[in-house]
Design a protein around this motif. Structure first.
Motif, PDB file in Angstrom:
ATOM      1  N   LEU A   1     -27.755  10.702  -3.119  1.00 30.93           N
ATOM      2  CA  LEU A   1     -28.145  11.932  -2.422  1.00 30.93           C
ATOM      3  C   LEU A   1     -26.946  12.819  -2.120  1.00 30.93           C
ATOM      4  O   LEU A   1     -27.104  13.897  -1.540  1.00 30.93           O
ATOM      5  CB  LEU A   1     -28.868  11.599  -1.112  1.00 30.93           C
ATOM      6  CG  LEU A   1     -30.189  10.833  -1.196  1.00 30.93           C
ATOM      7  CD1 LEU A   1     -30.785  10.650   0.192  1.00 30.93           C
ATOM      8  CD2 LEU A   1     -31.172  11.551  -2.108  1.00 30.93           C
ATOM      9  N   GLY A   2     -25.744  12.370  -2.488  1.00 28.72           N
ATOM     10  CA  GLY A   2     -24.543  13.125  -2.132  1.00 28.72           C
ATOM     11  C   GLY A   2     -24.401  13.263  -0.639  1.00 28.72           C
ATOM     12  O   GLY A   2     -23.905  14.276  -0.129  1.00 28.72           O
ATOM     13  N   LEU A   3     -24.806  12.220   0.099  1.00 31.59           N
ATOM     14  CA  LEU A   3     -24.921  12.295   1.546  1.00 31.59           C
ATOM     15  C   LEU A   3     -23.941  11.356   2.242  1.00 31.59           C
ATOM     16  O   LEU A   3     -23.772  10.198   1.843  1.00 31.59           O
ATOM     17  CB  LEU A   3     -26.347  11.914   1.974  1.00 31.59           C
ATOM     18  CG  LEU A   3     -26.618  11.797   3.478  1.00 31.59           C
ATOM     19  CD1 LEU A   3     -26.563  13.166   4.143  1.00 31.59           C
ATOM     20  CD2 LEU A   3     -27.971  11.126   3.720  1.00 31.59           C
ATOM     21  N   GLY A   4     -23.301  11.873   3.291  1.00 32.78           N
ATOM     22  CA  GLY A   4     -22.494  11.044   4.160  1.00 32.78           C
ATOM     23  C   GLY A   4     -22.770  11.404   5.615  1.00 32.78           C
ATOM     24  O   GLY A   4     -22.921  12.581   5.946  1.00 32.78           O
ATOM     25  N   VAL A   5     -22.868  10.392   6.481  1.00 28.07           N
ATOM     26  CA  VAL A   5     -23.155  10.616   7.895  1.00 28.07           C
ATOM     27  C   VAL A   5     -22.097   9.914   8.736  1.00 28.07           C
ATOM     28  O   VAL A   5     -21.755   8.753   8.481  1.00 28.07           O
ATOM     29  CB  VAL A   5     -24.559  10.101   8.282  1.00 28.07           C
ATOM     30  CG1 VAL A   5     -24.843  10.388   9.759  1.00 28.07           C
ATOM     31  CG2 VAL A   5     -25.633  10.740   7.412  1.00 28.07           C
ATOM     32  N   LEU A   6     -21.583  10.624   9.732  1.00 34.97           N
ATOM     33  CA  LEU A   6     -20.548  10.112  10.627  1.00 34.97           C
ATOM     34  C   LEU A   6     -21.025  10.203  12.067  1.00 34.97           C
ATOM     35  O   LEU A   6     -21.538  11.248  12.484  1.00 34.97           O
ATOM     36  CB  LEU A   6     -19.266  10.944  10.486  1.00 34.97           C
ATOM     37  CG  LEU A   6     -18.601  10.992   9.116  1.00 34.97           C
ATOM     38  CD1 LEU A   6     -17.666  12.200   9.017  1.00 34.97           C
ATOM     39  CD2 LEU A   6     -17.841   9.702   8.851  1.00 34.97           C
ATOM     40  N   VAL A   7     -20.854   9.118  12.816  1.00 31.06           N
ATOM     41  CA  VAL A   7     -21.164   9.136  14.243  1.00 31.06           C
ATOM     42  C   VAL A   7     -20.045   8.393  14.967  1.00 31.06           C
ATOM     43  O   VAL A   7     -19.806   7.219  14.697  1.00 31.06           O
ATOM     44  CB  VAL A   7     -22.517   8.471  14.562  1.00 31.06           C
ATOM     45  CG1 VAL A   7     -22.832   8.633  16.050  1.00 31.06           C
ATOM     46  CG2 VAL A   7     -23.635   9.046  13.708  1.00 31.06           C
ATOM     47  N   PHE A   8     -19.368   9.082  15.871  1.00 32.96           N
ATOM     48  CA  PHE A   8     -18.266   8.498  16.646  1.00 32.96           C
ATOM     49  C   PHE A   8     -18.630   8.547  18.133  1.00 32.96           C
ATOM     50  O   PHE A   8     -19.136   9.563  18.612  1.00 32.96           O
ATOM     51  CB  PHE A   8     -16.967   9.291  16.457  1.00 32.96           C
ATOM     52  CG  PHE A   8     -16.436   9.328  15.044  1.00 32.96           C
ATOM     53  CD1 PHE A   8     -16.949   8.532  14.043  1.00 32.96           C
ATOM     54  CD2 PHE A   8     -15.390  10.191  14.720  1.00 32.96           C
ATOM     55  CE1 PHE A   8     -16.447   8.569  12.752  1.00 32.96           C
ATOM     56  CE2 PHE A   8     -14.875  10.233  13.434  1.00 32.96           C
ATOM     57  CZ  PHE A   8     -15.405   9.429  12.445  1.00 32.96           C
ATOM     58  N   THR A   9     -18.356   7.475  18.870  1.00 33.99           N
ATOM     59  CA  THR A   9     -18.568   7.510  20.309  1.00 33.99           C
ATOM     60  C   THR A   9     -17.371   6.925  21.034  1.00 33.99           C
ATOM     61  O   THR A   9     -16.669   6.068  20.503  1.00 33.99           O
ATOM     62  CB  THR A   9     -19.826   6.730  20.750  1.00 33.99           C
ATOM     63  OG1 THR A   9     -19.508   5.347  20.928  1.00 33.99           O
ATOM     64  CG2 THR A   9     -20.949   6.864  19.740  1.00 33.99           C
ATOM     65  N   ASN A  10     -17.163   7.365  22.277  1.00 29.28           N
ATOM     66  CA  ASN A  10     -16.027   6.882  23.070  1.00 29.28           C
ATOM     67  C   ASN A  10     -16.464   5.872  24.134  1.00 29.28           C
ATOM     68  O   ASN A  10     -15.929   5.829  25.228  1.00 29.28           O
ATOM     69  CB  ASN A  10     -15.260   8.046  23.708  1.00 29.28           C
ATOM     70  CG  ASN A  10     -16.106   8.873  24.658  1.00 29.28           C
ATOM     71  OD1 ASN A  10     -17.307   8.656  24.809  1.00 29.28           O
ATOM     72  ND2 ASN A  10     -15.467   9.837  25.318  1.00 29.28           N
ATOM     73  N   GLN A  11     -17.458   5.068  23.778  1.00 31.06           N
ATOM     74  CA  GLN A  11     -17.869   3.922  24.584  1.00 31.06           C
ATOM     75  C   GLN A  11     -18.271   2.844  23.603  1.00 31.06           C
ATOM     76  O   GLN A  11     -18.869   3.127  22.561  1.00 31.06           O
ATOM     77  CB  GLN A  11     -19.038   4.297  25.501  1.00 31.06           C
ATOM     78  CG  GLN A  11     -19.192   3.415  26.751  1.00 31.06           C
ATOM     79  CD  GLN A  11     -20.174   2.283  26.532  1.00 31.06           C
ATOM     80  OE1 GLN A  11     -19.831   1.296  25.887  1.00 31.06           O
ATOM     81  NE2 GLN A  11     -21.370   2.408  27.079  1.00 31.06           N
ATOM     82  N   GLN A  12     -17.936   1.588  23.909  1.00 29.96           N
ATOM     83  CA  GLN A  12     -17.992   0.558  22.886  1.00 29.96           C
ATOM     84  C   GLN A  12     -19.387   0.029  22.576  1.00 29.96           C
ATOM     85  O   GLN A  12     -19.538  -0.836  21.721  1.00 29.96           O
ATOM     86  CB  GLN A  12     -17.104  -0.605  23.272  1.00 29.96           C
ATOM     87  CG  GLN A  12     -17.573  -1.379  24.486  1.00 29.96           C
ATOM     88  CD  GLN A  12     -16.541  -2.387  24.928  1.00 29.96           C
ATOM     89  OE1 GLN A  12     -15.357  -2.248  24.671  1.00 29.96           O
ATOM     90  NE2 GLN A  12     -16.990  -3.432  25.569  1.00 29.96           N
ATOM     91  N   ASN A  13     -20.411   0.561  23.200  1.00 29.88           N
ATOM     92  CA  ASN A  13     -21.764   0.133  22.895  1.00 29.88           C
ATOM     93  C   ASN A  13     -22.209   0.708  21.557  1.00 29.88           C
ATOM     94  O   ASN A  13     -22.310   1.917  21.391  1.00 29.88           O
ATOM     95  CB  ASN A  13     -22.707   0.590  24.018  1.00 29.88           C
ATOM     96  CG  ASN A  13     -24.086   0.027  23.862  1.00 29.88           C
ATOM     97  OD1 ASN A  13     -24.649   0.049  22.785  1.00 29.88           O
ATOM     98  ND2 ASN A  13     -24.639  -0.493  24.942  1.00 29.88           N
ATOM     99  N   GLY A  14     -22.492  -0.152  20.605  1.00 24.99           N
ATOM    100  CA  GLY A  14     -22.840   0.314  19.269  1.00 24.99           C
ATOM    101  C   GLY A  14     -24.248   0.820  19.111  1.00 24.99           C
ATOM    102  O   GLY A  14     -24.587   1.441  18.101  1.00 24.99           O
ATOM    103  N   ALA A  15     -25.130   0.580  20.102  1.00 28.39           N
ATOM    104  CA  ALA A  15     -26.519   0.998  19.967  1.00 28.39           C
ATOM    105  C   ALA A  15     -26.661   2.513  19.898  1.00 28.39           C
ATOM    106  O   ALA A  15     -27.534   3.036  19.201  1.00 28.39           O
ATOM    107  CB  ALA A  15     -27.343   0.446  21.126  1.00 28.39           C
TER     108      ALA A  15
END
Length: 542
Positions: free
Chosen positions: A373-387
């Motif tokens: 799909l030529g698709l990339g998704v990025l999600v960054f958070t500054n708290q260690q909970n991965g949910a």
């Protein structure tokens, strides 16, 4: 570091996190920065299968549900960054907001960079994937001599060494003063838990060894090679190989953990010794260029090849099969799962998915690519909970993969509540045993002394008043009082409560009635795997 809290959390199973406190949904998390990134001369907003409002709502709910101060989200499509947005604040209690240029520690997402660096050397004929490690690093040694002789560069990248999950991570996490050479030396004392190349068990140490191949071949440090050969060609100007090398220090996300239901800022943990496994720092803007090159099979912005298409295919080819869990089948329709060179590989609703997560104490990141799909998704958070990051990333992927109607935040809340309940049950039972514990088997003074483990080094048990204090050498973080539990078993409660890793300490009694050694095991099933207490075998030396 690598907590998945990662500590090089990296999070290797869906929704794998530290203890989660599910909250009532609330408002008041303000998204900032641009709604979407213009892509054409007419400055038009790109058409996406998920609306900006839907992303905003999912992020707000996830941040509220899992107590995340700040988050950044990016979407790359067909070679362009089509969505980039920051939400919340860089540090709890302060007003500086997250945007697409805010720098996060990306943890184990560093591993793909190390694999790519080696791929560049393979392209240049300076290295082969199946070179023996000892031909480049003669000091490399595993517990078994046969494994030492047969271990290849490819083996360093594929989590099939025979070592247990996170084996030896206590040599760098919590932060120690051990060097890469010392950590490599410690490998020879770590006993395998499975046959060589037989099964998948995630590791960090061997990625550090993989990074050390680079100076052995080129004379250039891993940090310099990553900077010169990857960051600069891709114009990732704000990205750095180590936290202390960040140049844009005015826009950096602070790490946070939840302690007793409240979010706390924690210091950045220095884990430079394990650099190639998880110390890169970057932002949505920079990482989008990395994804563009990955989706383009190594092609840079100026049309040159960072690494060849052949190397790209090799990095995205399954080497080590990984368990296909019911959860993955339910959420992603997964039919296969494996690990390549620096990447997790699976399918999502019929489409190949190339992905990884990463984490250090207080920060987690999520990267997914759908190549067709030529698709990339990025999600960054500054708290260690991965949910939180998994909820947002999964909701976006659902839209692009034609899946409708699922509420990822709600699903994650239910799962985390169950996980927390399971952990609380174990911890409550341990507390009950502690409350009714009688006197230890031996006088407290009999347990005091210096103990040593072949790969981790010394730990001391000191009698202070009427309490025993356990302190590990080479780090300031692992120190805490020992509470009697049962007979010769105690529980150590670390003074640094952000670690969330209290452990049983069982003393071994010799025939003379004196303590001669001690072993350890985490109390809670929610303890991050990088606390590999179970691999320790301390012997009393004085």
């Amino acid at each position: 570091m690598l907590r998945e809290r990662t500590i090089m959390k990296h999070i290797h199973t869906l929704f794998s996190t530290a203890t989660v406190f599910a909250l009532a949904l609330c408002s008041g998390i303000s998204p900032v920065w641009a709604q979407a990134v213009p892509t054409g001369p007419a400055e038009t907003t790109p058409v996406m299968p998920i609306t900006v409002d839907k992303i905003d709502n999912t992020v707000a709910r996830a941040m509220a549900a899992f107590q995340v101060p700040g988050m950044a989200v990016g979407i790359v499509k067909d070679g362009k960054l089509v969505f980039a947005k920051g939400y919340g604040v860089r540090e709890d209690g302060k007003s500086d907001q997250v945007n697409a240029d805010t720098i996060f520690q990306i943890g184990s997402n560093t591993k793909a960079f190390t694999a790519a660096a080696l791929a560049i050397l393979v392209d240049e004929g300076k290295l082969r994937w199946d070179d023996k490690v000892i031909d480049h690093l003669p000091q490399f040694k595993m517990y078994d001599s046969y494994v030492t002789q047969e271990f290849t560069v490819r083996d360093l990248l594929t989590h099939r060494s025979g070592l247990g999950k996170g084996a030896g991570d206590l040599m760098f996490f919590p932060a120690t003063d051990m060097s890469r050479d010392e950590i490599m030396h410690g490998l020879r004392y770590l006993k395998p838990v499975s046959s060589f190349r037989d099964k998948y068990d995630y590791d960090n140490l061997l990625y550090m060894v993989a990074g050390q191949i680079i100076p052995a071949v080129t004379g250039q440090s891993w940090e310099d090679f990553i900077t010169e050969r990857i960051f600069k060609p891709l114009q990732m100007s704000d990205c750095s190989a180590r936290y202390d090398l960040i140049t844009n220090k005015g826009n950096v996300a602070a790490p946070h953990v939840v302690i007793d239901s409240k979010v706390h800022v924690v210091p950045v943990m220095d884990m430079r010794a394990i650099g190639p496994a998880g110390t890169i720092n970057c932002n949505i803007t920079g990482m989008s260029k990395w994804l563009e090159a990955q989706i383009g099979h190594g092609e840079t912005l100026n049309g040159k090849q960072l690494f060849s298409a052949a190397r790209s295919a090799e990095m995205w080819d399954v080497v080590t099969p990984t368990p296909k869990t019911p959860l993955l089948e339910t959420m992603y329709g997964t039919h296969f799962s494996g690990y390549g060179l620096g990447w997790n590989l699976s399918d999502a609703h019929g489409q190949m998915r190339v992905h990884h997560t990463g984490g250090v104490l207080g920060t987690v990141t999520w990267v997914s690519i759908v190549p067709d799909l030529g698709l990339g998704v990025l999600v960054f958070t500054n708290q260690q909970n991965g949910a939180a990051m998994e909820s947002v990333g999964g909701q976006i992927l659902d839209a692009y993969l034609g899946q409708e109607g699922r509420d990822w935040v709600g699903i994650a809340q239910a799962m985390m509540a169950q996980r927390a309940a399971n952990a609380a049950e174990v911890e409550t039972e341990a507390a009950k045993v502690t409350e009714r514990a009688g006197l230890p088997t031996l006088p407290l003074s009999s347990y005091a002394g210096t103990y040593t483990d072949a790969w981790r080094g010394d730990a001391t048990v000191k009698l202070q008043g009427d309490k025993l204090i356990l302190k590990f050498s080479r780090t300031k973080n692992l120190e805490g009082p020992l509470t009697p539990y049962s007979g010769n078993i105690f529980i150590v409660r670390w003074k640094d409560r952000s670690l969330d890793a209290d452990a049983y300490v069982r003393f071994e009694q010799g025939f003379d009635g004196k303590a001669v050694g001690m072993t350890m095991r985490a109390v809670s099933p929610a303890t991050d795997f990088s606390f590999d207490f179970q691999d320790l075998d301390f012997r009393k030396v004085e």
